[in-house]
Write a protein that holds these residues in place. Structure first.
Motif, PDB file in Angstrom:
ATOM      1  N   ILE A   5       0.870  -1.178   0.000  1.00 40.16           N
ATOM      2  CA  ILE A   5       0.000   0.000   0.000  1.00 40.16           C
ATOM      3  C   ILE A   5       0.912   1.234   0.000  1.00 40.16           C
ATOM      4  O   ILE A   5       1.336   1.697   1.050  1.00 40.16           O
ATOM      5  N   PRO A   6       1.240   1.775  -1.183  1.00 37.12           N
ATOM      6  CA  PRO A   6       2.182   2.896  -1.222  1.00 37.12           C
ATOM      7  C   PRO A   6       1.630   4.195  -0.633  1.00 37.12           C
ATOM      8  O   PRO A   6       2.378   4.995  -0.108  1.00 37.12           O
ATOM      9  N   PHE A   7       0.321   4.391  -0.725  1.00 36.74           N
ATOM     10  CA  PHE A   7      -0.299   5.599  -0.192  1.00 36.74           C
ATOM     11  C   PHE A   7      -1.500   5.200   0.655  1.00 36.74           C
ATOM     12  O   PHE A   7      -2.630   5.210   0.170  1.00 36.74           O
ATOM     13  N   PRO A   8      -1.271   4.849   1.923  1.00 43.45           N
ATOM     14  CA  PRO A   8      -2.383   4.403   2.774  1.00 43.45           C
ATOM     15  C   PRO A   8      -3.487   5.459   2.850  1.00 43.45           C
ATOM     16  O   PRO A   8      -3.211   6.668   2.884  1.00 43.45           O
ATOM     17  N   LEU A   9      -4.722   5.001   2.871  1.00 43.56           N
ATOM     18  CA  LEU A   9      -5.860   5.913   2.898  1.00 43.56           C
ATOM     19  C   LEU A   9      -5.832   6.843   4.101  1.00 43.56           C
ATOM     20  O   LEU A   9      -6.185   8.016   3.983  1.00 43.56           O
ATOM     21  N   GLY A  41     -16.844   3.268  -4.018  1.00 42.59           N
ATOM     22  CA  GLY A  41     -15.961   3.676  -5.109  1.00 42.59           C
ATOM     23  C   GLY A  41     -14.496   3.415  -4.791  1.00 42.59           C
ATOM     24  O   GLY A  41     -13.737   2.932  -5.639  1.00 42.59           O
ATOM     25  N   ILE A  42     -14.114   3.709  -3.569  1.00 40.72           N
ATOM     26  CA  ILE A  42     -12.728   3.471  -3.141  1.00 40.72           C
ATOM     27  C   ILE A  42     -12.426   1.977  -3.143  1.00 40.72           C
ATOM     28  O   ILE A  42     -11.357   1.545  -3.603  1.00 40.72           O
ATOM     29  N   VAL A  43     -13.367   1.177  -2.658  1.00 39.48           N
ATOM     30  CA  VAL A  43     -13.187  -0.276  -2.637  1.00 39.48           C
ATOM     31  C   VAL A  43     -13.046  -0.807  -4.065  1.00 39.48           C
ATOM     32  O   VAL A  43     -12.172  -1.647  -4.337  1.00 39.48           O
ATOM     33  N   ARG A  44     -13.858  -0.318  -4.986  1.00 40.45           N
ATOM     34  CA  ARG A  44     -13.748  -0.751  -6.390  1.00 40.45           C
ATOM     35  C   ARG A  44     -12.358  -0.455  -6.938  1.00 40.45           C
ATOM     36  O   ARG A  44     -11.759  -1.290  -7.614  1.00 40.45           O
ATOM     37  N   GLU A  45     -11.849   0.739  -6.646  1.00 38.90           N
ATOM     38  CA  GLU A  45     -10.509   1.102  -7.114  1.00 38.90           C
ATOM     39  C   GLU A  45      -9.446   0.177  -6.528  1.00 38.90           C
ATOM     40  O   GLU A  45      -8.539  -0.261  -7.234  1.00 38.90           O
ATOM     41  N   MET A  46      -9.579  -0.114  -5.248  1.00 32.68           N
ATOM     42  CA  MET A  46      -8.590  -0.958  -4.587  1.00 32.68           C
ATOM     43  C   MET A  46      -8.658  -2.393  -5.112  1.00 32.68           C
ATOM     44  O   MET A  46      -7.622  -3.023  -5.317  1.00 32.68           O
ATOM     45  N   ARG A  47      -9.858  -2.892  -5.337  1.00 30.19           N
ATOM     46  CA  ARG A  47      -9.998  -4.240  -5.922  1.00 30.19           C
ATOM     47  C   ARG A  47      -9.404  -4.261  -7.324  1.00 30.19           C
ATOM     48  O   ARG A  47      -8.754  -5.219  -7.716  1.00 30.19           O
ATOM     49  N   GLY A  48      -9.663  -3.199  -8.078  1.00 33.83           N
ATOM     50  CA  GLY A  48      -9.108  -3.094  -9.424  1.00 33.83           C
ATOM     51  C   GLY A  48      -7.591  -3.089  -9.433  1.00 33.83           C
ATOM     52  O   GLY A  48      -6.966  -3.531 -10.398  1.00 33.83           O
ATOM     53  N   ASP A  53      -9.023  -8.586   0.044  1.00 31.26           N
ATOM     54  CA  ASP A  53     -10.123  -8.086   0.865  1.00 31.26           C
ATOM     55  C   ASP A  53      -9.639  -7.681   2.251  1.00 31.26           C
ATOM     56  O   ASP A  53     -10.121  -6.690   2.809  1.00 31.26           O
ATOM     57  N   ASP A  54      -8.691  -8.418   2.818  1.00 33.85           N
ATOM     58  CA  ASP A  54      -8.156  -8.064   4.142  1.00 33.85           C
ATOM     59  C   ASP A  54      -7.448  -6.712   4.108  1.00 33.85           C
ATOM     60  O   ASP A  54      -7.615  -5.895   5.014  1.00 33.85           O
ATOM     61  N   ALA A  55      -6.651  -6.483   3.077  1.00 32.86           N
ATOM     62  CA  ALA A  55      -5.943  -5.203   2.958  1.00 32.86           C
ATOM     63  C   ALA A  55      -6.936  -4.062   2.761  1.00 32.86           C
ATOM     64  O   ALA A  55      -6.790  -2.989   3.351  1.00 32.86           O
ATOM     65  N   ILE A  56      -7.953  -4.303   1.949  1.00 34.49           N
ATOM     66  CA  ILE A  56      -8.971  -3.277   1.712  1.00 34.49           C
ATOM     67  C   ILE A  56      -9.698  -2.955   3.012  1.00 34.49           C
ATOM     68  O   ILE A  56      -9.892  -1.785   3.351  1.00 34.49           O
ATOM     69  N   ARG A  57     -10.087  -3.966   3.742  1.00 36.69           N
ATOM     70  CA  ARG A  57     -10.795  -3.760   5.014  1.00 36.69           C
ATOM     71  C   ARG A  57      -9.934  -2.917   5.972  1.00 36.69           C
ATOM     72  O   ARG A  57     -10.426  -1.959   6.587  1.00 36.69           O
ATOM     73  N   THR A  58      -8.667  -3.277   6.065  1.00 33.68           N
ATOM     74  CA  THR A  58      -7.756  -2.533   6.941  1.00 33.68           C
ATOM     75  C   THR A  58      -7.648  -1.076   6.511  1.00 33.68           C
ATOM     76  O   THR A  58      -7.684  -0.163   7.343  1.00 33.68           O
ATOM     77  N   GLU A  59      -7.538  -0.849   5.216  1.00 32.10           N
ATOM     78  CA  GLU A  59      -7.431   0.513   4.698  1.00 32.10           C
ATOM     79  C   GLU A  59      -8.703   1.317   4.964  1.00 32.10           C
ATOM     80  O   GLU A  59      -8.641   2.481   5.369  1.00 32.10           O
ATOM     81  N   ILE A  60      -9.856   0.713   4.734  1.00 26.49           N
ATOM     82  CA  ILE A  60     -11.127   1.411   4.941  1.00 26.49           C
ATOM     83  C   ILE A  60     -11.318   1.747   6.418  1.00 26.49           C
ATOM     84  O   ILE A  60     -11.755   2.852   6.769  1.00 26.49           O
ATOM     85  N   LEU A  61     -10.988   0.822   7.297  1.00 29.28           N
ATOM     86  CA  LEU A  61     -11.106   1.095   8.731  1.00 29.28           C
ATOM     87  C   LEU A  61     -10.160   2.214   9.160  1.00 29.28           C
ATOM     88  O   LEU A  61     -10.517   3.064   9.979  1.00 29.28           O
ATOM     89  N   GLY A  62      -8.960   2.247   8.618  1.00 30.85           N
ATOM     90  CA  GLY A  62      -8.023   3.331   8.912  1.00 30.85           C
ATOM     91  C   GLY A  62      -8.534   4.669   8.410  1.00 30.85           C
ATOM     92  O   GLY A  62      -8.412   5.699   9.084  1.00 30.85           O
ATOM     93  N   LEU A  63      -9.125   4.664   7.215  1.00 28.40           N
ATOM     94  CA  LEU A  63      -9.715   5.888   6.666  1.00 28.40           C
ATOM     95  C   LEU A  63     -10.863   6.357   7.545  1.00 28.40           C
ATOM     96  O   LEU A  63     -10.971   7.548   7.865  1.00 28.40           O
ATOM     97  N   GLN A  64     -11.712   5.430   7.949  1.00 33.78           N
ATOM     98  CA  GLN A  64     -12.840   5.782   8.811  1.00 33.78           C
ATOM     99  C   GLN A  64     -12.353   6.418  10.113  1.00 33.78           C
ATOM    100  O   GLN A  64     -12.897   7.435  10.556  1.00 33.78           O
TER     101      GLN A  64
END
Length: 83
Positions: A5-9, A41-48, A53-64
């Motif tokens: 994750i070069p630029f964490p949310l 939208g952010i999740v779609r970009e990250m999946r793309g 899914d674990d990395a995405i979840r971690t990133e979204i929780l950090g953003l929240q």
């Protein structure tokens, strides 16, 4: 294999402030819908980008957490008259 994750949310100041600015004027069910749409939208970009899914979840929780902290700080400044 680890996700890079070069630029964490939670470090994207412009994204956080944009979300906070929007959430300051949108309330109730509209705020919930706004948040869900932006996060989707952010999740779609990250999946793309191929993130797990674990990395995405971690990133979204950090953003929240970052958005909540910014909202709290903004509220405290307003309440104390320093904003």
């Amino acid at each position: 294999m680890a996700d890079l994750i070069p630029f964490p949310l939670h470090s994207r100041t412009r994204l956080i402030r944009s979300l906070v600015d929007d959430l300051k004027v949108v309330h109730g069910p509209a705020a919930n819908l706004f948040w869900r749409e932006r996060i989707a939208g952010i999740v779609r970009e990250m999946r793309g980008a191929g993130l797990s899914d674990d990395a995405i979840r971690t990133e979204i929780l950090g953003l929240q957490d970052a958005v909540q902290a910014e909202l709290q700080g903004s509220y405290l400044q307003q309440r104390d008259g320093t904003a």
